[in-house]
Design an enzyme around this catalytic site. Structure first.
Site, PDB file in Angstrom:
ATOM      1  N   GLU A 120       2.310 -10.319 -17.150  1.00 31.55           N
ATOM      2  CA  GLU A 120       1.890  -9.422 -16.073  1.00 31.55           C
ATOM      3  C   GLU A 120       1.115  -8.221 -16.574  1.00 31.55           C
ATOM      4  O   GLU A 120       0.262  -7.698 -15.869  1.00 31.55           O
ATOM      5  CB  GLU A 120       3.047  -9.010 -15.151  1.00 31.55           C
ATOM      6  CG  GLU A 120       4.050  -8.037 -15.709  1.00 31.55           C
ATOM      7  CD  GLU A 120       5.131  -7.647 -14.699  1.00 31.55           C
ATOM      8  OE1 GLU A 120       4.845  -7.538 -13.507  1.00 31.55           O
ATOM      9  OE2 GLU A 120       6.273  -7.453 -15.128  1.00 31.55           O
TER      10      GLU A 120
ATOM     11  N   ARG B  78       1.673   1.412  -6.100  1.00 34.70           N
ATOM     12  CA  ARG B  78       1.847   0.531  -4.940  1.00 34.70           C
ATOM     13  C   ARG B  78       0.599  -0.283  -4.632  1.00 34.70           C
ATOM     14  O   ARG B  78       0.662  -1.325  -4.014  1.00 34.70           O
ATOM     15  CB  ARG B  78       2.167   1.387  -3.711  1.00 34.70           C
ATOM     16  CG  ARG B  78       3.627   1.633  -3.585  1.00 34.70           C
ATOM     17  CD  ARG B  78       3.919   2.174  -2.218  1.00 34.70           C
ATOM     18  NE  ARG B  78       5.257   1.805  -1.869  1.00 34.70           N
ATOM     19  CZ  ARG B  78       5.561   0.910  -0.943  1.00 34.70           C
ATOM     20  NH1 ARG B  78       4.636   0.299  -0.271  1.00 34.70           N
ATOM     21  NH2 ARG B  78       6.814   0.638  -0.680  1.00 34.70           N
TER      22      ARG B  78
ATOM     23  N   LYS C 161       3.858  -2.469  -7.085  1.00 33.75           N
ATOM     24  CA  LYS C 161       5.245  -2.268  -7.496  1.00 33.75           C
ATOM     25  C   LYS C 161       6.225  -2.870  -6.500  1.00 33.75           C
ATOM     26  O   LYS C 161       7.207  -3.483  -6.871  1.00 33.75           O
ATOM     27  CB  LYS C 161       5.498  -0.765  -7.640  1.00 33.75           C
ATOM     28  CG  LYS C 161       6.915  -0.397  -8.043  1.00 33.75           C
ATOM     29  CD  LYS C 161       7.164  -0.735  -9.488  1.00 33.75           C
ATOM     30  CE  LYS C 161       8.573  -0.393  -9.915  1.00 33.75           C
ATOM     31  NZ  LYS C 161       8.903  -1.102 -11.174  1.00 33.75           N
TER      32      LYS C 161
ATOM     33  N   HIS D  18       9.806 -32.786 -22.869  1.00 35.18           N
ATOM     34  CA  HIS D  18       9.577 -33.609 -21.682  1.00 35.18           C
ATOM     35  C   HIS D  18       8.217 -33.339 -21.050  1.00 35.18           C
ATOM     36  O   HIS D  18       8.037 -33.569 -19.863  1.00 35.18           O
ATOM     37  CB  HIS D  18      10.721 -33.406 -20.686  1.00 35.18           C
ATOM     38  CG  HIS D  18      12.048 -33.806 -21.264  1.00 35.18           C
ATOM     39  ND1 HIS D  18      12.429 -35.119 -21.396  1.00 35.18           N
ATOM     40  CD2 HIS D  18      13.027 -33.066 -21.823  1.00 35.18           C
ATOM     41  CE1 HIS D  18      13.615 -35.176 -21.975  1.00 35.18           C
ATOM     42  NE2 HIS D  18      13.999 -33.929 -22.251  1.00 35.18           N
TER      43      HIS D  18
ATOM     44  N   TRP E 176      -3.616  -1.967  -1.286  1.00 32.83           N
ATOM     45  CA  TRP E 176      -3.493  -3.234  -2.015  1.00 32.83           C
ATOM     46  C   TRP E 176      -3.936  -4.276  -1.009  1.00 32.83           C
ATOM     47  O   TRP E 176      -3.229  -4.562  -0.046  1.00 32.83           O
ATOM     48  CB  TRP E 176      -2.044  -3.448  -2.446  1.00 32.83           C
ATOM     49  CG  TRP E 176      -1.836  -4.624  -3.345  1.00 32.83           C
ATOM     50  CD1 TRP E 176      -1.929  -4.636  -4.707  1.00 32.83           C
ATOM     51  CD2 TRP E 176      -1.487  -5.962  -2.945  1.00 32.83           C
ATOM     52  NE1 TRP E 176      -1.658  -5.902  -5.177  1.00 32.83           N
ATOM     53  CE2 TRP E 176      -1.384  -6.737  -4.129  1.00 32.83           C
ATOM     54  CE3 TRP E 176      -1.254  -6.591  -1.731  1.00 32.83           C
ATOM     55  CZ2 TRP E 176      -1.065  -8.082  -4.132  1.00 32.83           C
ATOM     56  CZ3 TRP E 176      -0.934  -7.946  -1.725  1.00 32.83           C
ATOM     57  CH2 TRP E 176      -0.837  -8.671  -2.916  1.00 32.83           C
TER      58      TRP E 176
ATOM     59  N   CYS F   3       0.855  -1.180   0.000  1.00 32.41           N
ATOM     60  CA  CYS F   3       0.000   0.000   0.000  1.00 32.41           C
ATOM     61  C   CYS F   3       0.893   1.233   0.000  1.00 32.41           C
ATOM     62  O   CYS F   3       2.070   1.160   0.329  1.00 32.41           O
ATOM     63  CB  CYS F   3      -0.861   0.027   1.251  1.00 32.41           C
ATOM     64  SG  CYS F   3      -1.735  -1.509   1.545  1.00 32.41           S
TER      65      CYS F   3
ATOM     66  N   LYS G 263       7.076 -10.359 -18.473  1.00 33.10           N
ATOM     67  CA  LYS G 263       6.621  -9.044 -18.945  1.00 33.10           C
ATOM     68  C   LYS G 263       5.282  -9.195 -19.648  1.00 33.10           C
ATOM     69  O   LYS G 263       4.351  -8.442 -19.414  1.00 33.10           O
ATOM     70  CB  LYS G 263       7.670  -8.505 -19.899  1.00 33.10           C
ATOM     71  CG  LYS G 263       8.201  -7.177 -19.842  1.00 33.10           C
ATOM     72  CD  LYS G 263       8.803  -6.524 -18.658  1.00 33.10           C
ATOM     73  CE  LYS G 263       8.430  -6.954 -17.287  1.00 33.10           C
ATOM     74  NZ  LYS G 263       9.394  -6.764 -16.280  1.00 33.10           N
TER      75      LYS G 263
ATOM     76  N   GLU H 229      12.248 -13.488 -18.621  1.00 32.46           N
ATOM     77  CA  GLU H 229      11.841 -12.095 -18.448  1.00 32.46           C
ATOM     78  C   GLU H 229      10.798 -11.702 -19.499  1.00 32.46           C
ATOM     79  O   GLU H 229       9.815 -11.026 -19.188  1.00 32.46           O
ATOM     80  CB  GLU H 229      13.075 -11.170 -18.509  1.00 32.46           C
ATOM     81  CG  GLU H 229      12.788  -9.693 -18.380  1.00 32.46           C
ATOM     82  CD  GLU H 229      12.099  -9.283 -17.077  1.00 32.46           C
ATOM     83  OE1 GLU H 229      11.929 -10.114 -16.172  1.00 32.46           O
ATOM     84  OE2 GLU H 229      11.719  -8.098 -16.989  1.00 32.46           O
TER      85      GLU H 229
ATOM     86  N   ASN I  62       0.622   0.095   6.117  1.00 29.53           N
ATOM     87  CA  ASN I  62       1.074  -0.764   5.036  1.00 29.53           C
ATOM     88  C   ASN I  62       1.775  -1.953   5.675  1.00 29.53           C
ATOM     89  O   ASN I  62       2.593  -1.760   6.562  1.00 29.53           O
ATOM     90  CB  ASN I  62       2.055   0.014   4.142  1.00 29.53           C
ATOM     91  CG  ASN I  62       2.748  -0.892   3.148  1.00 29.53           C
ATOM     92  OD1 ASN I  62       2.164  -1.860   2.691  1.00 29.53           O
ATOM     93  ND2 ASN I  62       3.993  -0.582   2.840  1.00 29.53           N
ATOM     94  N   GLY I  63       1.450  -3.171   5.225  1.00 24.86           N
ATOM     95  CA  GLY I  63       2.127  -4.341   5.773  1.00 24.86           C
ATOM     96  C   GLY I  63       1.135  -5.382   6.247  1.00 24.86           C
ATOM     97  O   GLY I  63      -0.058  -5.304   5.938  1.00 24.86           O
TER      98      GLY I  63
HETATM   99  O1  M6R Z   1      11.745  -4.282  -6.053  1.00 24.25           O
HETATM  100  P1  M6R Z   1      12.219  -5.642  -6.467  1.00 24.25           P
HETATM  101  O2  M6R Z   1      13.185  -5.588  -7.605  1.00 24.25           O
HETATM  102  O3  M6R Z   1      12.752  -6.447  -5.324  1.00 24.25           O
HETATM  103  O4  M6R Z   1      10.922  -6.372  -6.999  1.00 24.25           O
HETATM  104  C1  M6R Z   1      10.981  -7.709  -7.402  1.00 24.25           C
HETATM  105  C2  M6R Z   1       9.743  -8.098  -8.152  1.00 24.25           C
HETATM  106  O5  M6R Z   1       8.599  -7.885  -7.375  1.00 24.25           O
HETATM  107  C3  M6R Z   1       9.609  -7.330  -9.471  1.00 24.25           C
HETATM  108  O6  M6R Z   1      10.714  -7.507 -10.285  1.00 24.25           O
HETATM  109  C4  M6R Z   1       8.343  -7.800 -10.219  1.00 24.25           C
HETATM  110  O7  M6R Z   1       8.501  -9.112 -10.639  1.00 24.25           O
HETATM  111  C5  M6R Z   1       8.024  -6.877 -11.380  1.00 24.25           C
HETATM  112  N1  M6R Z   1       6.607  -6.647 -11.411  1.00 24.25           N
HETATM  113  C6  M6R Z   1       8.375  -7.413 -12.704  1.00 24.25           C
HETATM  114  O8  M6R Z   1       8.055  -6.556 -13.730  1.00 24.25           O
END
Ligand code: M6R
Length: 622
Positions: free
Chosen positions: A502, A27, A617, A518, A76, A2, A499, A495, A112-113
């Protein structure tokens, strides 16, 4: 997850709080709320579900709320669905209906948390006559503070301290007490919180971009500390209630970097910022043609002494680790394990002082990565953080830190931070190889010179983005995508696939190309899209053969390869060419078209690119 903001000063608080929250929407964005107080009057709470714009509309962009002191929150959801009643702020007393209106309670706050022992604490409070109106752990937290505050007739600082001793979990908390007009009290544990002052005003936020426009002079409140915030003033206390001095840090990020700057989305802007992010990061690590890691405090002796490297991270940062594994092993001949932080923290991996644990994180606040770092330190390993956010918890707790210079990254889907992390890992690999005698000076200089060419090569790929935009319109209705590759191309596939899924919500998977047979190949049917990453000279023919196996089962193929491998065109339906670089650095170039493909696919599907559903994020809960 959050976002939290606070303000106390001479201006109207609500418009400032809304503006700051708008920079934190990445966030969390399932509901938002404000509590604002006008002098001695009772605080007023307004909440809205959905995006921040609904809260802004409800409060006439904040103009409808009088008062110079307030707190705000974007949520969140963790405990309780994203309803109005679960939205923050929460109060220590009763609350009817939507939860908006005047606050008669003693305490109002945002959090937050996650509070792990909230059920036990709730039982205790129920026994003492408290009732609960929401499903949130936040309400429990605030009522616990209220309980100590009233029972022992102590001030806010001591009440918060008692709460902190009793609570398990992670939190960043901002509270206003009815008896303390114009003041905000904040505390945190394992969840970020900064406080900034300027010209008689004080700001509080869970992230730097929220208040960058207002002040660059900030304090990083430490775990289990309390901050008492008044206009232009802040005092910090430790768990005993004793005053402590904290150093003030100047944030050097450019405020404009946290704006969209004419781009339709932050993600597109950040994709285009990659040449600069890579160049700035390289320039901070390579000076006058020589690697200089002195800012991190890492010594050549430490690099020579390492017998094992463990890279620990989450999400895209973990994918950087996967790529770095091939580069470090290939150049420096050191064994590398790459572990998901959420797994690493609960494993019994043997670590010792000859293990170098590298934690990679953009935010520097990811809960699992932070926990993994602490485990590594406890077990005696040396730790190095590769982090983007200056002063973040991981950066402060690691033995050594290398900062990536990507600037603020706002889009949930990381792009420029990923690229900056990659080149940081590459430089580290070259340095490891060099100091360990695995590479002569000529090869080292050649690799460093090659790294410096990457920003221009990335630019050249960006200049051809229209082809990817066109291709994305053809695949926008696809149901499944498989990204395949071998070696470093597998790391790039991971990656590319993340991308895509998500932000486009298209199911996609990354597979090591040789592993398809496999099991997974049974999922290939007519028109399933298979994207083959073919940048590694010694492996591309093998991956191409695996793509052909898919094609003969109906797959539609895209190949991503380097200029020169023009024969790929004869075998696949759509080819993307990227400039050549040393094989070890291909990930920095190959990832760019995959980011663009994901971006344009999301746009074509009409989705919210920067704020994909269910994501946040910075993942500060386990
Ligand atoms: O802030 P961080 O790099 O530790 O975050 C890690 C992941 O949460 C972050 O890379 C996430 O997978 C992204 N949404 C990818 O685009």
């Amino acid at each position: 997850m959050c976002g939290i903001v606070g303000y106390t000063g001479r201006r109207k608080a609500a418009p400032i709080l809304l503006d700051a929250l708008s920079r934190l929407e990445y966030r969390g964005y399932d509901s938002a709320g404000l509590a604002v107080r006008d002098g001695e009057k009772l605080a007023e709470v307004v909440k809205a579900t959905g995006k921040l714009i609904h809260l802004a509309d409800k409060t006439d962009q904040g103009r409808a709320l009088e008062g110079n002191c307030g707190i705000g929150h974007t949520r969140w959801a963790t405990h309780g669905d994203p309803s109005l009643i679960n939205a923050h702020p929460h109060v220590s007393g009763n609350c009817s209906g939507s939860g908006s209106g005047e606050v008669e309670s003693e305490v109002v706050g945002v959090h937050n948390g996650i509070i792990e022992n909230f059920a036990e604490l709730k039982d205790k409070l129920l026994r003492h006559g408290y009732t609960f109106y929401s499903e949130t752990d936040t309400e429990v937290l605030i009522k616990l503070v209220d309980y100590y505050y009233r029972k022992y007739k102590i001030g806010p600082v001591d009440a918060i301290n008692r709460m902190m001793v009793r609570v398990r979990g992670s939190y960043a908390l901002a509270l206003m007490f009815r008896d303390y007009p114009g003041e905000i009290f904040a505390a945190r544990k394992d969840s970020p919180m900064i406080i900034g002052t300027k010209d008689g005003e004080t700001y509080l936020a869970s992230d730097v971009p929220a208040i960058l426009k207002y002040t660059r002079e900030v304090y990083y409140i430490d775990n289990l500390q309390v901050a008492r915030i008044a206009p232009g003033q802040v005092t910090f206390y430790d768990l005993n209630g004793d005053e402590v001095e904290l150093p003030r840090t100047e944030i050097t990020w450019d405020a404009a970097a946290a704006e969209r700057g004419g781009f339709e989305h932050f993600m597109l802007k950040e994709i285009h910022e990659q040449p600069a992010a890579v160049r700035d990061t390289l320039n901070s690590l390579i000076r006058d043609g020589r690697i200089d890691l002195s800012a991190s405090g890492l010594t050549e002796e430490e690099l020579r002494a390492a017998e094992q490297i463990d890279i620990v991270a989450c999400g895209s940062a973990w994918h950087v680790g996967m790529a770095a594994q091939y580069v470090i092993e290939g150049l420096a001949g050191l064994p590398v394990r790459v572990e998901l932080a959420s797994e690493f923290r609960y494993r019994q991996l043997p670590l010792n002082e000859r293990t170098l644990v590298i934690v990679i994180s953009q935010s520097g606040e990811t809960a699992d990565s932070l926990a993994a770092l602490r485990v590594a330190k406890e077990r005696g390993a040396k730790t190095l953080a590769i982090v983007n956010v200056i002063g973040s918890t991981i950066a402060r707790e690691a033995d050594h830190v290398l900062y990536t210079l990507a600037g603020p990254e706002i889009a949930v889907a990381t792009t420029k931070a990923y690229s900056a992390q990659l080149v940081t890992a590459d430089v580290l690999a070259v340095e490891l190889a060099s100091v360990r005698g695995m590479m002569d000076d000529a090869r080292r200089d050649e690799l460093l010179a090659e790294l410096m060419t990457l920003p221009d090569k990335i630019n050249r790929i960006l200049e051809e983005k229209e082809r990817l935009q066109w291709f994305s319109s053809k695949i926008a209705n696809t149901h499944d995508i498989f990204f395949i590759g071998r070696g470093l191309d597998y790391a790039i596939s991971l990656e590319g696939s993340l991308k895509m899924k998500e932000i486009s919500y298209i199911h996609s998977e990354a597979y090591a190309a040789g592993e398809l047979k496999h099991g997974t190949i049974s999922l290939i049917e007519n028109n399933t899209l298979v994207i083959g990453v073919l940048t590694q000279n010694d492996l591309y023919e093998k991956t191409l053969s695996n793509m052909m196996e898919c094609k003969s089962r109906g797959a539609y193929l895209m190949g991503l390869t380097t200029n020169g491998h023009f024969s790929v065109e004869d075998s696949v339906n759509f080819t993307v060419y990227i400039p050549k670089t040393d094989g070890f650095f291909m990930a920095s170039l190959a990832v760019i078209p995959l980011q663009l493909l994901a971006y344009y696919t999301s746009v074509n599907r009409g989705l919210d690119v920067d704020k994909p559903r269910n994501l946040a994020k910075s993942v500060t809960v386990e």
